[in-house]
Scaffold this motif. Structure first.
Motif, short mmCIF file in Angstrom:
data_model
loop_
_atom_site.label_atom_id
_atom_site.label_comp_id
_atom_site.label_asym_id
_atom_site.label_seq_id
_atom_site.Cartn_x
_atom_site.Cartn_y
_atom_site.Cartn_z
N GLU A 261 -6.40 -10.99 45.71
CA GLU A 261 -6.75 -10.96 47.15
C GLU A 261 -6.89 -12.40 47.55
O GLU A 261 -6.98 -12.30 48.89
N ILE A 262 -6.61 -13.46 46.79
CA ILE A 262 -6.44 -14.75 47.37
C ILE A 262 -5.23 -14.71 48.48
O ILE A 262 -5.01 -15.17 49.56
N ALA A 263 -4.06 -14.03 47.89
CA ALA A 263 -2.95 -14.11 48.81
C ALA A 263 -3.09 -12.87 49.75
O ALA A 263 -2.50 -13.30 50.99
N THR A 264 -3.89 -11.98 49.58
CA THR A 264 -4.16 -11.01 50.72
C THR A 264 -4.81 -11.79 51.75
O THR A 264 -4.52 -11.70 53.19
N ALA A 265 -5.89 -12.41 51.64
CA ALA A 265 -6.70 -13.11 52.59
C ALA A 265 -5.90 -14.12 53.26
O ALA A 265 -6.02 -14.18 54.32
N ARG A 266 -4.94 -14.78 52.83
CA ARG A 266 -4.06 -15.90 53.52
C ARG A 266 -3.07 -15.13 54.25
O ARG A 266 -3.14 -15.45 55.48
N ALA A 267 -2.63 -14.00 53.71
CA ALA A 267 -1.83 -13.22 54.65
C ALA A 267 -2.23 -12.73 55.89
O ALA A 267 -1.79 -12.58 57.02
N ALA A 268 -3.37 -12.07 55.46
CA ALA A 268 -4.09 -11.44 56.74
C ALA A 268 -4.70 -12.58 57.77
O ALA A 268 -4.50 -12.28 59.03
N ARG A 269 -4.99 -13.76 57.57
CA ARG A 269 -5.36 -14.85 58.16
C ARG A 269 -4.24 -14.99 58.96
O ARG A 269 -4.28 -15.45 60.07
N ALA A 270 -3.20 -15.24 58.20
CA ALA A 270 -1.81 -15.95 59.13
C ALA A 270 -1.55 -14.66 59.94
O ALA A 270 -0.58 -15.23 61.06
N ALA A 271 -1.64 -13.19 59.80
CA ALA A 271 -1.16 -12.29 60.58
C ALA A 271 -2.16 -12.00 61.62
O ALA A 271 -1.71 -11.14 62.81
N GLY A 272 -3.33 -12.60 61.67
CA GLY A 272 -4.52 -12.42 62.70
C GLY A 272 -4.89 -11.08 62.40
O GLY A 272 -5.47 -10.40 63.54
N ALA A 273 -5.04 -10.56 61.18
CA ALA A 273 -5.57 -9.07 60.81
C ALA A 273 -6.84 -9.35 60.13
O ALA A 273 -7.13 -10.20 59.48
N LEU A 274 -7.59 -7.80 60.44
CA LEU A 274 -8.88 -8.06 59.43
C LEU A 274 -8.61 -7.64 58.23
O LEU A 274 -7.62 -7.19 57.90
N LEU A 275 -9.40 -8.22 57.32
CA LEU A 275 -9.34 -7.92 55.87
C LEU A 275 -10.63 -7.44 55.51
O LEU A 275 -11.65 -7.88 55.64
N VAL A 276 -10.66 -6.17 54.92
CA VAL A 276 -11.83 -5.27 54.20
C VAL A 276 -11.45 -5.44 52.70
O VAL A 276 -10.64 -4.92 52.33
N VAL A 277 -12.45 -6.28 52.07
CA VAL A 277 -12.46 -6.48 50.67
C VAL A 277 -13.08 -5.52 49.94
O VAL A 277 -14.32 -4.94 50.28
N SER A 278 -12.24 -5.15 48.86
CA SER A 278 -13.21 -4.06 48.04
C SER A 278 -14.17 -4.41 47.03
O SER A 278 -14.08 -5.59 46.65
N ALA B 204 -6.93 -2.44 54.68
CA ALA B 204 -7.84 -1.52 54.15
C ALA B 204 -8.37 -1.89 52.57
O ALA B 204 -7.65 -2.50 51.78
N PRO B 205 -9.64 -1.49 52.36
CA PRO B 205 -10.33 -1.87 51.00
C PRO B 205 -9.51 -1.13 49.91
O PRO B 205 -9.42 0.27 49.87
N MET B 206 -8.91 -2.06 48.93
CA MET B 206 -8.26 -1.36 47.71
C MET B 206 -8.47 -2.46 46.75
O MET B 206 -8.61 -3.27 46.60
N ALA B 207 -8.69 -1.73 45.37
CA ALA B 207 -9.36 -2.55 44.32
C ALA B 207 -8.02 -3.12 43.69
O ALA B 207 -6.89 -2.74 43.72
N TYR B 208 -8.46 -4.17 42.89
CA TYR B 208 -7.49 -4.99 42.02
C TYR B 208 -6.14 -5.32 42.57
O TYR B 208 -5.12 -4.93 42.12
N HIS B 209 -6.16 -6.05 43.61
CA HIS B 209 -4.98 -6.59 44.13
C HIS B 209 -4.15 -7.35 43.09
O HIS B 209 -2.80 -7.44 43.18
N GLN B 210 -4.78 -7.71 42.05
CA GLN B 210 -3.85 -8.55 41.01
C GLN B 210 -2.90 -7.52 39.96
O GLN B 210 -2.05 -8.18 39.47
N LEU B 211 -3.04 -6.34 40.40
CA LEU B 211 -2.04 -5.31 39.76
C LEU B 211 -0.80 -5.45 40.53
O LEU B 211 0.26 -5.16 39.83
#
Length: 371
Positions: free
Chosen positions: A89-106, A76-83
């Motif tokens: 969001e770089i880590a989140t993007a890699r995780a979503a790619r590896a899991a075959g999941a959609l990423l919705v960027v805030s 889901a879109p969520m702000a400020y993943h660096q918190l």
């Protein structure tokens, strides 16, 4: 010990995060009734398993706007993943790619869209927008998203302003130094904290356009050729109107209980939205999904896919990209187990006959089971 459920990550994440950040992630609006109701609604359905079904090859893959997903969910879109994690969001993007999941960027991502796109490779990604007063900024984001290979725009429509979130007010919450929405000009960034106020709420009052109506969607349509998804729809009336205005998909959502307190649980609103739109209009849902069985219930009620919010942040806070990926992998594993054990080996087998109300109507109401 390796966490075995998303809930395991929750406890570990809480121990690692500052209290104010934890409250920002976990809190809801007002008395947090809707926040709690999102979870409670899943306990109001039980699964009706079928037996003697060939479940030797379960499959939970699906497709959205031509993109293949390993499982019917995304981040889901969520702000400020660096918190939660320095890579954000770089880590989140890699995780979503590896899991075959959609990423919705805030819109309030802390890393540039182009960086996120490179990290995600060819995995599907969408960009979420709030309607800012600065339309030039919106147009710029839409153009950049399309150029960077984003597959859709997700317009959040349940937030003419950020609601009063009491945890943030008590903490005088503001985004810390070193974290900001880098895809927007500095003039549009969240300001400093003031005692007894939320910088997030104050920013929304300054920057969000409360005057927009259905008629304004045509302006956004002219700025992009990407599919348009509306997030925050909870009624059949608005669902039908969205389709009439050419919207391509909907997300049934109450913003994770963070906007109108007293709004219905997303799962409760899902059937009326699904029934109001044509079958070729994908309906997604978010809010309170914590288990693979939750996913099965949402899909049985007509959702094409679900969006996962807080559990991804728990994984990020625990161990960055590996933690976020493991959360997504756990949900897929749990969903596949549910398909096998319920005798519904494919997503096409999930329909409303899978579910029964609990407790049954003729039973006296008793305390809901924990979990």
């Amino acid at each position: 010990m390796l966490p075995l459920t998303p809930a395991d990550y929750r406890a570990l994440a809480r121990a690692r995060l500052p209290a104010a950040t934890w409250d920002f992630f976990e809190g809801g609006a007002g008395a947090e009734w809707t926040l709690r109701a999102n979870r409670a609604q899943f306990r109001r359905h039980v699964l009706r398993p079928r037996v003697l079904v060939d479940v030797s090859a379960p499959d939970c893959s699906t497709e959205l706007f031509g993109a293949r997903l390993a499982a019917p969910f995304g981040v889901a879109p969520m702000a400020y993943h660096q918190l939660a994690c320095p890579e954000g969001e770089i880590a989140t993007a890699r995780a979503a790619r590896a899991a075959g999941a959609l990423l919705v960027v805030s819109i309030f991502a802390g890393r540039r869209l182009e960086e996120i796109a490179r990290a995600g490779g060819d995995a599907p990604r969408w960009l979420q927008l709030y309607w800012l007063r600065d339309r030039a900024a919106l147009a710029d984001l839409a153009g950049r998203a399309e150029a960077a290979g984003f597959g859709a725009l997700v317009l959040t429509v349940d937030a003419p302003k950020v609601a009063r979130r009491l945890r943030d007010l008590r903490n005088s919450f503001a985004v810390p130094d070193g974290v900001r929405a880098v895809n927007l000009d500095a003039a549009l960034a969240v300001g400093a904290a003031r005692s007894g106020s939320s910088a997030i709420e104050a920013h929304s009052v300054e920057q969000f356009d409360r005057s927009i109506t259905w008629a304004d969607l045509s302006w956004l349509r002219q700025k992009t050729s990407l599919p348009l998804v509306l997030k925050g729809v909870l009624t059949a009336e608005d669902a039908r109107r969205a389709v009439d205005h050419g919207v391509d998909a909907l997300v049934v959502s109450n913003h994770g209980g963070r906007q109108l307190d007293g709004a219905p649980p997303a799962l409760a609103a899902l059937p009326e939205v699904v029934d109001a739109v044509p079958a070729d209009c994908p309906v997604l849902v978010d809010g309170g999904i914590r288990h693979g069985t939750d996913l099965a219930k949402a899909l049985a009620l007509g959702a094409r896919a679900a969006l996962i919010g807080r559990p991804v942040l728990w994984g990020l806070a625990h161990s960055g990209e590996p933690g976020a990926r493991h959360v997504l992998d756990l949900l897929r594993t749990e969903l596949l187990d549910t398909l096998v054990l319920s005798g519904r080996p494919t997503l096409a087998d999930l329909d409303r006959t899978l579910l029964a109300d609990w407790p049954p109507p003729h039973h006296l109401r008793r305390e809901d089971p924990p979990g």
